[in-house]
Design an enzyme around this catalytic site. Structure first.
Site, short mmCIF file in Angstrom:
data_model
loop_
_atom_site.label_atom_id
_atom_site.label_comp_id
_atom_site.label_asym_id
_atom_site.label_seq_id
_atom_site.Cartn_x
_atom_site.Cartn_y
_atom_site.Cartn_z
N GLU A 122 0.78 -1.24 0.00
CA GLU A 122 0.00 0.00 0.00
C GLU A 122 0.82 1.29 0.00
O GLU A 122 0.61 2.16 0.86
CB GLU A 122 -0.96 0.01 1.19
N GLU A 126 -6.14 -8.28 0.23
CA GLU A 126 -6.69 -7.90 1.54
C GLU A 126 -8.15 -7.55 1.38
O GLU A 126 -8.53 -6.80 0.46
CB GLU A 126 -5.95 -6.71 2.16
#
Length: 492
Positions: free
Chosen positions: A276, A383
């Site tokens: 991320e 995720e």
């Protein structure tokens, strides 16, 4: 919102789409914002709107509204010419298979500690200002910090956890690790203990039980996103420091040299370059290109290519609504590259207020997008969670409260009570567990439009955030013991 009355019968009888068609006006739509703060512990990060996804609730059509600052983002079409040969290295898992799907979990909260997963770790410090691993090392003595962290590292994940994951019919484990497992520079208070050795031990257990491993570099020097799980909340200096970028590349080369060895042939199949990153896209792209080289050829071009899949984070610019990635990191220069997309719909008020119908239909609407994206890069949903509230204590950051019950600063008013919606699963009603099951099924079914999925997370500390726990989902029945089954009847 009253959970007990949300179209339970219709979903039990068939498709989530079938449950809503015909009972809503054709003009009604749902807008789901995607921002740079759609991540755990991102409360201190000022969100940047990337796109508004507009879902036609009757026709299940997903479009993207215009965002002037990102004019290059648009819906895209893919053609048969996109289906290029992509696996020059001999990979250890058939990521190009149309029948074998990645089905897995992350070992979140272990080697990179997150307060909402193991709140006792931070509570044990006795200091409310300790909110991430930086302050954990900076705001208490090293002896005290080690006395708290070392038992957690040694005991939170055991061989029996790996056995349970395999017994649940899963085939992949994603293991996040922070850069401080490898080296810590002067002035950085992170605790470099035995995280690297524990990672290799867990990889060995996975090989024993037939599980494949994606190793994820979850936090880089300087923090690549400013999130809690990046190591230092509110700080994001990775991209502006060339030394820190190079340190990150060196660590990836170390991991690739290790895990490309034949002794890991039955376990480690993939390496994720960085979790991320939310920062300068030009820096990230340059980093990806340089990091790819050392991961694919960790011992130089004169040595054999690594058999590891290279996974890259989409930076919250998802291939579901953007063609940003279509011309990047492509063959023949870059082989065997997958894009890792993370989907959470709970970190802004608008998404939290979605009805269950709309949330499930949104998840399902993405399935065709993942199938399409998969023609460009292998599409992994690395995720996501069945949790549809932010009620888990600390999920927005330690001491930050919840938007859902209005205790989060800046929330737009209480939606409902958090009682019985997080914490211990023993407090969950059957209706609530059924609803968690539908959220799980809709995402699993949709995510298999790509190469597959890895849920966040395998386990949490007893009594904490158990709506996020795959292990507790199995125990209390909202997750089936066979991940190919859909007992709630949700099929996209």
């Amino acid at each position: 919102m009253k959970f007990t009355s949300l179209f339970a019968g219709a979903l039990l009888m068939g498709s989530a789409f079938a449950a809503v068609k015909g009972d809503l006006p054709s003009t009604e739509t749902v807008t789901i914002p995607i921002t740079t703060a759609n991540s755990r512990g991102a409360a201190d990060v000022k969100p940047k709107l990337i796109a508004n996804l507009v879902l036609d609730k009757v026709n299940d059509v997903l479009t993207t509204s215009s965002i002037p600052t990102l004019s290059k983002i648009k819906r895209h079409r893919r053609t048969a010419t996109d289906l290029l040969a992509r696996a020059l290295p001999t990979l250890r898992w058939p990521y190009d298979s149309t029948t074998r799907k990645v089905r897995g979990v992350s070992l979140g909260g272990w080697l990179v500690v997150e307060n909402f997963i193991t709140p006792s770790i931070y509570a044990s410090t006795g200091n409310d200002n300790i909110i991430d691993e930086w302050t954990f090392g900076a705001l208490q003595s090293r002896d005290q910090a080690v006395s708290i962290l070392q038992p957690h590292l040694n005991n939170f994940v055991t061989e029996d956890d790996i056995r349970q994951i395999a017994a649940a019919g899963l085939n992949h484990v994603r293991i996040p690790i922070g850069y401080w497992a490898f080296e810590v520079s002067s002035g950085e208070p992170y605790l470099k203990l035995n995280q690297w050795d524990l990672l290799k031990q867990a990889v060995g257990w996975c090989g024993k039980y037939g599980l494949k491993v994606l190793v994820d570099l979850h936090a880089a020097p300087g923090n690549q996103n400013g999130f809690d799980h990046g190591g230092h909340r509110g700080v994001s200096t990775w991209a502006s420091n060339a030394t820190n970028v190079q340190r990150t590349i060196n660590i990836l080369q170390t991991m690739s040299k290790e895990f490309s060895q034949s002794k890991y042939a039955n376990s480690v199949t993939a390496l994720e370059l960085l979790n991320e990153p939310v920062t300068d896209k030009s820096v990230v792209l340059d980093f990806y290109q340089r990091a790819y080289e050392v991961v694919r050829y960790p011992n130089g071009r004169s040595s054999p290519a690594s058999p590891l899949l290279v996974a890259i984070s989409d930076e919250f610019v998802s291939p579901a609504y953007s063609n940003y990635w279509d011309d990047k990191l492509r063959p023949p220069t870059y082989e065997a590259v997958a894009i890792d997309t993370h989907i959470y719909t709970i970190f802004d008020d608008k998404s939290l207020r979605l009805s269950s119908k709309d949330r499930i239909n949104y998840y399902c609407s993405l399935k065709s997008k993942w199938t399409s994206s998969n023609k460009i890069h292998w599409q992994l949903l690395g995720e996501w969670s069945p949790a549809f509230t932010d009620c888990a204590q600390g999920v927005n950051g330690r001491g930050r409260g919840s938007r859902y019950d209005g205790s989060f600063k800046g929330s737009q008013g209480k939606i409902n009570s958090c009682a019985g919606r997080s914490g211990s699963a023993a407090t969950f009603s059957q209706n609530y567990k059924n609803l968690l099951g539908r959220m799980w099924e809709s995402q699993v079914d949709a995510n298999e439009g790509g190469v597959g999925w890895m849920m966040w997370t395998w386990k949490t500390e007893s009594g904490a955030a158990e709506d996020w726990s795959y292990q507790k989902g199995l125990q209390y029945g909202w997750i089936p013991k066979d991940p190919t089954q859909r007992p709630q009847g949700v099929k996209c």
